[in-house]
Write an enzyme that holds these catalytic residues in place. Structure first.
Site, mmCIF file in Angstrom:
data_model
loop_
_atom_site.group_PDB
_atom_site.id
_atom_site.type_symbol
_atom_site.label_atom_id
_atom_site.label_comp_id
_atom_site.label_asym_id
_atom_site.label_seq_id
_atom_site.Cartn_x
_atom_site.Cartn_y
_atom_site.Cartn_z
ATOM 1 N N GLU A 164 118.825 34.274 -31.716
ATOM 2 C CA GLU A 164 117.863 35.217 -32.338
ATOM 3 C C GLU A 164 118.592 36.470 -32.850
ATOM 4 O O GLU A 164 118.063 37.580 -32.814
ATOM 5 C CB GLU A 164 116.747 35.638 -31.355
ATOM 6 C CG GLU A 164 115.991 34.492 -30.711
ATOM 7 C CD GLU A 164 114.905 33.886 -31.589
ATOM 8 O OE1 GLU A 164 114.629 34.431 -32.660
ATOM 9 O OE2 GLU A 164 114.363 32.834 -31.193
HETATM 10 C C1 FAD Z 1 122.148 27.082 -27.601
HETATM 11 C C2 FAD Z 1 121.970 27.589 -28.985
HETATM 12 C C3 FAD Z 1 120.795 27.351 -29.661
HETATM 13 C C4 FAD Z 1 120.642 27.783 -30.983
HETATM 14 N N1 FAD Z 1 119.496 27.467 -31.684
HETATM 15 C C5 FAD Z 1 119.452 27.696 -33.019
HETATM 16 C C6 FAD Z 1 118.378 27.188 -33.815
HETATM 17 O O1 FAD Z 1 117.443 26.549 -33.311
HETATM 18 N N2 FAD Z 1 118.411 27.388 -35.158
HETATM 19 C C7 FAD Z 1 119.430 28.075 -35.756
HETATM 20 O O2 FAD Z 1 119.378 28.229 -36.974
HETATM 21 N N3 FAD Z 1 120.460 28.598 -35.027
HETATM 22 C C8 FAD Z 1 120.495 28.406 -33.685
HETATM 23 N N4 FAD Z 1 121.548 28.899 -32.935
HETATM 24 C C9 FAD Z 1 122.608 29.628 -33.608
HETATM 25 C C10 FAD Z 1 122.633 31.093 -33.240
HETATM 26 O O3 FAD Z 1 121.560 31.745 -33.854
HETATM 27 C C11 FAD Z 1 123.998 31.619 -33.664
HETATM 28 O O4 FAD Z 1 124.940 31.079 -32.740
HETATM 29 C C12 FAD Z 1 124.072 33.129 -33.665
HETATM 30 O O5 FAD Z 1 123.272 33.652 -34.693
HETATM 31 C C13 FAD Z 1 125.496 33.639 -33.847
HETATM 32 O O6 FAD Z 1 126.157 32.992 -34.902
HETATM 33 P P1 FAD Z 1 127.611 32.339 -34.649
HETATM 34 O O7 FAD Z 1 127.504 31.474 -33.461
HETATM 35 O O8 FAD Z 1 128.048 31.725 -35.911
HETATM 36 O O9 FAD Z 1 128.524 33.547 -34.280
HETATM 37 P P2 FAD Z 1 129.267 34.521 -35.301
HETATM 38 O O10 FAD Z 1 128.322 34.999 -36.342
HETATM 39 O O11 FAD Z 1 130.531 33.882 -35.734
HETATM 40 O O12 FAD Z 1 129.593 35.730 -34.331
HETATM 41 C C14 FAD Z 1 130.689 35.759 -33.420
HETATM 42 C C15 FAD Z 1 130.806 37.167 -32.856
HETATM 43 O O13 FAD Z 1 131.057 38.091 -33.923
HETATM 44 C C16 FAD Z 1 130.069 39.087 -33.957
HETATM 45 N N5 FAD Z 1 129.760 39.426 -35.340
HETATM 46 C C17 FAD Z 1 129.434 38.602 -36.349
HETATM 47 N N6 FAD Z 1 129.201 39.284 -37.469
HETATM 48 C C18 FAD Z 1 129.376 40.577 -37.178
HETATM 49 C C19 FAD Z 1 129.272 41.795 -37.906
HETATM 50 N N7 FAD Z 1 128.881 41.836 -39.183
HETATM 51 N N8 FAD Z 1 129.543 42.921 -37.282
HETATM 52 C C20 FAD Z 1 129.888 42.933 -35.992
HETATM 53 N N9 FAD Z 1 129.990 41.841 -35.224
HETATM 54 C C21 FAD Z 1 129.742 40.668 -35.811
HETATM 55 C C22 FAD Z 1 128.856 38.488 -33.249
HETATM 56 O O14 FAD Z 1 128.008 39.483 -32.703
HETATM 57 C C23 FAD Z 1 129.525 37.637 -32.175
HETATM 58 O O15 FAD Z 1 129.833 38.434 -31.080
HETATM 59 C C24 FAD Z 1 121.689 28.504 -31.601
HETATM 60 C C25 FAD Z 1 122.858 28.783 -30.897
HETATM 61 C C26 FAD Z 1 123.024 28.307 -29.614
HETATM 62 C C27 FAD Z 1 124.325 28.567 -28.926
#
Ligand code: FAD
Length: 602
Positions: free
Chosen positions: A410
């Site tokens: 979220e």
């Molecule tokens: C169990 C699980 C269920 C999920 N369910 C869904 C779902 O139903 N539908 C769906 O669409 N997604 C889903 N997700 C995805 C989830 O929403 C994303 O994992 C989340 O939004 C973070 O994206 P990422 O994993 O690519 O991390 P990244 O975006 O790569 O982030 C990695 C780190 O970098 C930081 N970061 C990234 N960008 C910035 C910035 N601009 N400034 C500062 N810090 C930053 C983040 O805060 C984090 O600490 C799910 C994830 C999990 C693990």
């Protein structure tokens, strides 16, 4: 209760306008109907979820689906859905309390429930056409079908609008073909409908589509294997691949290029619901921990008698209490604003959309605060259990693992922290929240001679309420100074934004706990509310420390010389108690109550 535009605070206005305790909604204000709903949901949680916790931990995905179907039969999946689409048509507070009390058995079910009722269903109820709503929402509200939300991709997580999945219009203009890969999709393993975001041609923004999924006629949709996760083990999480998936044009949600807006607004609702979904876990963790602490003896003494354990019990109770106070306060603000808009002629759909959007700042605040509180609570829960806390035989380790995801999905807590401050600054620029006037007043106060009079703080919470005002001044001083210094480049100064967000979060949470308690003291008396008074004071004490620390690091980073000295003096003034609370006494009082009741009983 506030019922006119004038009386209802706009989102973010809590920072600059006084809220009277009579104007906040508290869990003690639940109506008879809401209490009945709460009892029904709690009973379901005990019978269908908690009783089978071991099976959820053993990755029994089929059980998650089965229990979701039962929840649908009882109407729990349609609490927020209008009656004309087979829902119960209940208000936002009831939606929140359902999420709250159904979520503590296991994060697996809570994630499935949240993904289906929130991001899986809400995009259609909020943005769907009449035909789309009639066709799909009744199936989702009753649990005949389950929904999933496909936004994230391998290369597009926090940067959600950067997805590479494409949607190409067919030559006859009747359908789109979707190609691409989504990942981390909750409920993918048992859903019949996906909300899919894809880009049309070189559009700046993605577009949302309703995509039906039937494994027997897969329409180019294939699923990856179940992910092996740290927690929420029986929540189905898979990759979803689209290859020439045909979607009729009438399944586009809202308009072309509207997907990013849909995605963000669906997440606003998701965020406050996620906060709700973490609350009963905190209560349950505390209840389980105190039950153990009362029974477990070391040195011939129940460990709950030890000061070191009392600290934990008191702090766990306090964070849960503040979380409840703030979550239900915001939920009722949203409900009131929806009702106000409906009374003003909006359709329910428009009213709901705008109502939630209005409080996006509070939704981000709550998501961050409560997700971190439940994690801390589970961590201390393990500590109270000692070695047994580390064992799969006790519920603590699963609670700890399950809690971890709430800080990631979220919108990560980093993103939500930055969003909360960013949205507030934008609202100020649009003139929706007047930050400039109050910030200028603080500036004048800093230049003026401080008053050395000690006000009369004999009335309950008079010093605490004054302290909240001072913390608000701190935010205005810090954020105002940073905006002045960096202007639009402020968004490049993330450490500053995050520090400002921490100040904002603490103000909202502490104020909510105080207002709830003040309201209840007027109704139930000071004696009856004694532990709640202690919790409100204890929460504020910590909030002041956090504000001082974050304020200091911010001021030092952007101000120099005389300006820096003046602001640091202001900070000292704004974070100084005339009479420090004895927090050891406060904690003891709270812990004694929790010990005596053997549960979270507030
Ligand atoms: C169990 C699980 C269920 C999920 N369910 C869904 C779902 O139903 N539908 C769906 O669409 N997604 C889903 N997700 C995805 C989830 O929403 C994303 O994992 C989340 O939004 C973070 O994206 P990422 O994993 O690519 O991390 P990244 O975006 O790569 O982030 C990695 C780190 O970098 C930081 N970061 C990234 N960008 C910035 C910035 N601009 N400034 C500062 N810090 C930053 C983040 O805060 C984090 O600490 C799910 C994830 C999990 C693990």
């Amino acid at each position: 209760m506030a019922d006119t535009e004038k009386d209802i605070l706009r989102g973010g206005q809590f920072l600059v306008k006084e809220t009277k305790c009579e104007d906040v909604f508290t869990p003690e204000d639940f109506s008879e109907e809401q209490k009945m709903m709460k009892d029904a949901v709690m009973e379901f949680n005990e019978r269908e979820i908690i009783a089978h916790r071991a099976r959820f931990e053993a990755k029994d995905y089929a059980l998650t689906e089965e229990v979701m179907r039962k929840a649908g039969e009882l109407g729990f999946l349609g609490v927020a859905v209008p009656e004309e689409y087979a829902g119960l048509g209940m208000g936002f507070v009831s939606t929140l309390l359902t999420c709250d009390y159904i979520s503590s058995g296991t994060g697996s079910f809570s994630t499935a429930f949240g993904a289906h009722t929130g991001i899986g269903t809400m995009p259609i109820t909020l943005y769907g056409t009449e035909e789309q709503k009639k066709k799909y929402v009744p199936k989702l509200a009753t649990g005949e079908w389950f929904g999933a939300y496909c936004l994230t991709e391998p290369g597009a997580g926090s940067d959600a609008n950067s997805g590479k999945t494409t949607a190409t219009l067919s030559e006859d203009g009747k359908s789109y073909k979707i190609n691409g890969q989504k990942m981390w999709i909750s409920n993918a393993g048992f859903c019949s409908l996906m909300i899919v975001f894809a880009r049309i041609e070189n559009d700046k923004n993605i577009t949302g589509f309703i995509v039906e999924y039937n494994p027997e006629n897969s329409n180019g949709i294939t699923l990856g294997e179940e992910e092996h996760k740290l927690g929420i083990r029986a929540s189905s999480t898979r990759q979803v691949f689209f290859s020439e998936t045909v979607v009729p044009v009438e399944n586009m949600l809202a308009g072309r290029g509207e997907g990013f807006k849909i995605a963000m607004n669906a997440l606003n609702v998701g965020r406050i619901k996620l906060a709700g979904a973490c609350l009963d876990s905190q209560r349950r963790i505390l209840t389980t921990a105190v039950t153990y602490a009362n029974e477990r003896k070391q040195f011939n003494t129940a460990i709950s008698e030890f000061g070191a354990i009392k600290v934990k019990l008191a702090e766990m109770a306090t964070s849960a209490y503040a979380g409840e106070s703030a979550t239900y306060r915001a939920a009722k603000n949203i409900e009131d604003r929806i009702n106000m808009r409906v009374a003003g002629g909006n359709t329910h759909q428009e009213a709901e959309l705008k109502g939630v959007e209005e409080y996006a700042i509070e939704c981000s605040i709550l998501k961050v605060a409560v997700s971190e509180d439940v994690q801390n609570c589970a961590d201390e829960g393990i500590q109270i259990f000692g070695g047994m806390g580390f064992s799969e035989e006790t519920p603590m380790e699963a609670a700890w693992r399950d809690a971890r995801i709430a800080r990631i999905y979220e919108g990560t807590n980093e993103i939500n922290r930055m969003l909360s401050v960013g949205m507030l600054v934008k609202k100020a620029m649009k003139g929706h929240v007047d930050l400039l006037g109050p910030a200028q007043k603080v500036q004048e106060e800093l230049m003026g001679i401080p008053s050395f009079e000690t006000p009369d703080y004999s009335e309950l919470f008079s010093e605490e309420k004054q302290m909240i005002q001072k913390l608000k001044k701190t935010f205005l001083m810090v954020a105002g100074g940073a905006v002045q210094k960096y202007g639009p480049q402020l968004e490049d100064h993330q450490q500053l934004l995050i520090a400002a967000a921490d100040i904002l979060i603490e103000i909202y949470m502490a104020e909510s706990a105080i207002l709830r308690t003040e309201k209840n003291v007027k109704r139930f008396g000071e004696k009856e509310q004694s532990a709640q008074i202690a919790m409100a004071k204890l929460y504020l004490y910590h909030a002041v420390d956090i504000v001082e620390e974050k304020g200091k690091e911010s001021i030092i980073s952007f101000a120099e010389g005389d300006e820096q000295r003046m602001m640091l003096m202001g900070l000292k003034r704004f974070t100084k108690y005339a009479n420090y609370p004895d927090i050891v006494d406060l904690r003891n009082e709270i812990a004694e109550k929790v010990k005596a009741e053997g549960k979270y009983s507030f």
